[in-house]
Design a protein around this motif. Structure first.
Motif, mmCIF file in Angstrom:
data_model
loop_
_atom_site.group_PDB
_atom_site.id
_atom_site.type_symbol
_atom_site.label_atom_id
_atom_site.label_comp_id
_atom_site.label_asym_id
_atom_site.label_seq_id
_atom_site.Cartn_x
_atom_site.Cartn_y
_atom_site.Cartn_z
ATOM 1 N N ILE A 105 17.002 -0.012 11.185
ATOM 2 C CA ILE A 105 17.088 1.383 11.621
ATOM 3 C C ILE A 105 16.993 1.467 13.138
ATOM 4 O O ILE A 105 16.141 0.819 13.755
ATOM 5 N N ASN A 106 17.866 2.282 13.718
ATOM 6 C CA ASN A 106 17.814 2.568 15.152
ATOM 7 C C ASN A 106 17.295 3.993 15.331
ATOM 8 O O ASN A 106 18.024 4.962 15.152
ATOM 9 N N MET A 107 16.019 4.105 15.661
ATOM 10 C CA MET A 107 15.367 5.415 15.755
ATOM 11 C C MET A 107 16.019 6.309 16.815
ATOM 12 O O MET A 107 16.080 7.530 16.662
ATOM 13 N N GLU A 108 16.524 5.721 17.886
ATOM 14 C CA GLU A 108 17.042 6.508 19.004
ATOM 15 C C GLU A 108 18.301 7.284 18.629
ATOM 16 O O GLU A 108 18.600 8.306 19.250
ATOM 17 N N ASN A 109 19.046 6.815 17.621
ATOM 18 C CA ASN A 109 20.295 7.479 17.249
ATOM 19 C C ASN A 109 20.095 8.650 16.294
ATOM 20 O O ASN A 109 21.044 9.361 15.984
ATOM 21 N N SER A 110 18.879 8.829 15.805
ATOM 22 C CA SER A 110 18.613 9.881 14.820
ATOM 23 C C SER A 110 17.561 10.850 15.336
ATOM 24 O O SER A 110 16.485 10.441 15.771
ATOM 25 N N LEU A 124 14.594 10.820 12.628
ATOM 26 C CA LEU A 124 13.804 9.601 12.566
ATOM 27 C C LEU A 124 12.940 9.408 13.803
ATOM 28 O O LEU A 124 11.857 8.842 13.708
ATOM 29 N N ASN A 125 13.397 9.869 14.974
ATOM 30 C CA ASN A 125 12.573 9.684 16.169
ATOM 31 C C ASN A 125 11.640 10.857 16.429
ATOM 32 O O ASN A 125 10.966 10.926 17.444
ATOM 33 N N ASP A 183 22.770 12.838 10.249
ATOM 34 C CA ASP A 183 21.790 12.397 11.242
ATOM 35 C C ASP A 183 21.110 11.106 10.789
ATOM 36 O O ASP A 183 20.942 10.175 11.588
ATOM 37 N N ARG A 203 23.347 8.120 11.183
ATOM 38 C CA ARG A 203 23.449 7.619 12.554
ATOM 39 C C ARG A 203 22.315 6.666 12.894
ATOM 40 O O ARG A 203 22.455 5.805 13.767
ATOM 41 N N GLY A 204 21.197 6.821 12.207
ATOM 42 C CA GLY A 204 20.052 5.954 12.483
ATOM 43 C C GLY A 204 20.088 4.632 11.738
ATOM 44 O O GLY A 204 19.289 3.742 12.019
#
Length: 207
Positions: A134-139, A142-143, A164, A167-168
């Motif tokens: 998971i990429n937290m910065e893209n969501s 999630l961030n 959204d 994207r994460g």
């Protein structure tokens, strides 16, 4: 001072962790976060490296973290710290092994330790999965930056949430994860072969 911190931090991990190196990972992760030894992404790389290199996962992890933070002396201190409790406990248990046989209290204790070990391994999977899949910065969700977003249960809102979250998610790592589970669980492929194959996949698709 840092050498003592490394030694006693990993000594504590060695004493209070049961179930092998994977079960130790949650406590190791909490320790590196507490003292700022490395980031979550670096810890994820550490887990992968510990699996690839020969030796117990916990010892490899301790050596890596100690060296990463305080050089060769730090690696020695962390490695001794995590290995010493097991050595001392095994020596002690061997001396009193006959007394432990068929002891109801010991059997009852292990009936609680075994499922707890499974839970610790599952927790380690969650910790590592967050940084690897998971990429937290893209969501936004999630961030944790989704303040003021409409939360009415409408189709538009549901669609926005799904987009959204998508994207994460890291697509390639998630596919690697799924294929790895299939190869290991269904086809019983050697972990060494799987790691080598997925390393090549990473070089091709993630570089």
């Amino acid at each position: 001072m840092i050498y003592l911190t490394l030694f006693f931090s990993f000594f504590r991990i060695g004493i209070f962790s049961f179930g092998g190196g994977l079960a130790m990972l949650p406590l190791i992760f909490q320790t590196v976060q507490q003292f700022g030894f490395m980031s979550a992404e670096e810890f994820s790389n550490l887990v992968a490296l510990s699996q690839v290199t020969p030796g117990p996962v916990a010892v490899n992890a301790a050596t890596f973290i100690g060296y990463n933070f305080a050089g060769v002396t730090g690696a020695v201190c962390a490695t001794l710290g995590v290995a010493l409790p097991s050595f001392l406990l095994i020596i002690t248990v061997i001396k009193f092994l006959d007394r432990f046989n068929n002891n109801k209290g010991i059997e009852a204790a292990f009936s609680g330790i075994r499922p707890a070990t499974v839970g610790l391994i599952a927790a380690a999977a969650v910790f590592v999965g967050e940084s690897a899949l998971i990429n937290m910065e893209n969501s936004i969700l999630l961030n944790g930056s989704a303040t003021g977003v409409c939360n009415e249960l409408t189709w538009g809102y549901i669609k926005w949430v799904l987009e959204d979250l998508a994207r994460g998610v890291e697509i390639i790592p998630c596919l690697v994860f799924v294929v790895t589970v299939i190869l290991a669980a269904k086809f019983k492929m050697s972990p060494v072969k799987i790691i080598m194959i997925m390393a090549v996949v990473g070089i091709i698709f993630c570089s």
